[in-house]
Scaffold this motif. Structure first.
Motif, short mmCIF file in Angstrom:
data_model
loop_
_atom_site.label_atom_id
_atom_site.label_comp_id
_atom_site.label_asym_id
_atom_site.label_seq_id
_atom_site.Cartn_x
_atom_site.Cartn_y
_atom_site.Cartn_z
N UNK A 130 35.58 53.80 40.83
CA UNK A 130 35.81 53.86 42.25
C UNK A 130 36.78 52.75 42.64
N UNK A 131 37.67 53.03 43.54
CA UNK A 131 38.61 52.03 44.05
C UNK A 131 38.07 51.50 45.37
N UNK A 132 38.01 50.17 45.48
CA UNK A 132 37.52 49.51 46.69
C UNK A 132 38.50 48.43 47.12
N UNK A 133 38.46 48.13 48.41
CA UNK A 133 39.24 47.03 48.96
C UNK A 133 38.35 45.84 49.21
N UNK A 134 38.82 44.68 48.85
CA UNK A 134 38.12 43.43 49.15
C UNK A 134 39.00 42.65 50.11
N UNK A 135 38.45 42.32 51.26
CA UNK A 135 39.21 41.61 52.29
C UNK A 135 38.87 40.13 52.26
N UNK A 136 39.85 39.35 52.65
CA UNK A 136 39.65 37.93 52.79
C UNK A 136 40.65 37.36 53.78
N UNK A 137 40.28 36.26 54.41
CA UNK A 137 41.21 35.58 55.32
C UNK A 137 40.83 34.11 55.42
N UNK A 156 44.23 41.51 51.03
CA UNK A 156 43.55 42.76 50.70
C UNK A 156 43.76 42.98 49.21
N UNK A 157 42.68 42.93 48.46
CA UNK A 157 42.69 43.10 47.01
C UNK A 157 42.11 44.48 46.70
N UNK A 158 42.89 45.33 46.05
CA UNK A 158 42.44 46.67 45.69
C UNK A 158 41.96 46.65 44.25
N UNK A 159 40.67 46.95 44.06
CA UNK A 159 40.07 46.81 42.72
C UNK A 159 39.31 48.06 42.31
N UNK A 160 39.19 48.21 41.00
CA UNK A 160 38.34 49.25 40.44
C UNK A 160 36.98 48.62 40.18
N UNK A 161 35.94 49.22 40.75
CA UNK A 161 34.60 48.65 40.64
C UNK A 161 33.55 49.75 40.78
N UNK A 162 32.36 49.47 40.30
CA UNK A 162 31.24 50.38 40.49
C UNK A 162 30.38 49.99 41.68
N UNK A 163 30.77 48.91 42.38
CA UNK A 163 30.00 48.44 43.53
C UNK A 163 30.09 49.45 44.69
N UNK A 164 29.00 49.54 45.43
CA UNK A 164 29.01 50.35 46.65
C UNK A 164 29.82 49.62 47.71
N UNK A 165 30.34 50.37 48.66
CA UNK A 165 31.15 49.78 49.74
C UNK A 165 30.41 48.63 50.42
N UNK A 166 29.14 48.83 50.71
CA UNK A 166 28.36 47.82 51.43
C UNK A 166 28.02 46.60 50.56
N UNK A 167 28.26 46.69 49.26
CA UNK A 167 27.98 45.56 48.38
C UNK A 167 29.20 44.68 48.11
#
Length: 121
Positions: free
Chosen positions: A1-8, A91-102
């Motif tokens: 799954x592809x997810x976005x990780x945000x940071x600021x 915005x870091x786009x990563x492949x992960x098995x984590x759920x969106x809320x995790x």
């Protein structure tokens, strides 16, 4: 799954050393909290507000071991009136098995104001 990780994060002044240091701190925290490995990263998009011109924040990513081949781009945020000043966003786009809320999004400095609903002390 592809997810976005945000940071600021924010800096106090438009100085190269401050921009690189704040970006480095933010990147390391995003990586640590989400257990990100560079080979799982599709891309990293970084933006800065118009008042930050002293450095490309991507320079910080290039100093992290193993991140040489991760595509990264820097852009300028749209200048919305009364928006947070001296802000660096990632915005870091990563492949992960984590759920969106995790996914752990990271907000440091005054950037906590952007998403107080995600800030946990």
């Amino acid at each position: 799954m592809i997810r976005g990780i945000r940071g600021a994060t924010t800096v106090k002044e438009n100085e190269e050393s401050l921009i690189i240091k704040a970006t480095d701190e933010l990147l390391h925290e995003m990586i640590r909290q989400n257990n990100v490995k560079p080979e799982t990263v599709a891309q990293v998009i970084m933006t800065v507000t118009q008042d930050l011109t002293a450095a490309f924040p991507a320079k910080a990513l290039r100093t992290i071991d193993g991140w040489t081949f991760v595509p990264v781009m820097c852009m300028q945020e749209i200048p919305v009136p009364n928006s947070l000043e001296k802000c660096i966003r990632i915005l870091m786009t990563v492949e992960t098995n984590e759920k969106q809320e995790d996914i752990q999004h990271v907000y440091l400095g005054d950037a906590i104001k952007l998403r107080p609903d995600l800030f946990v002390k």
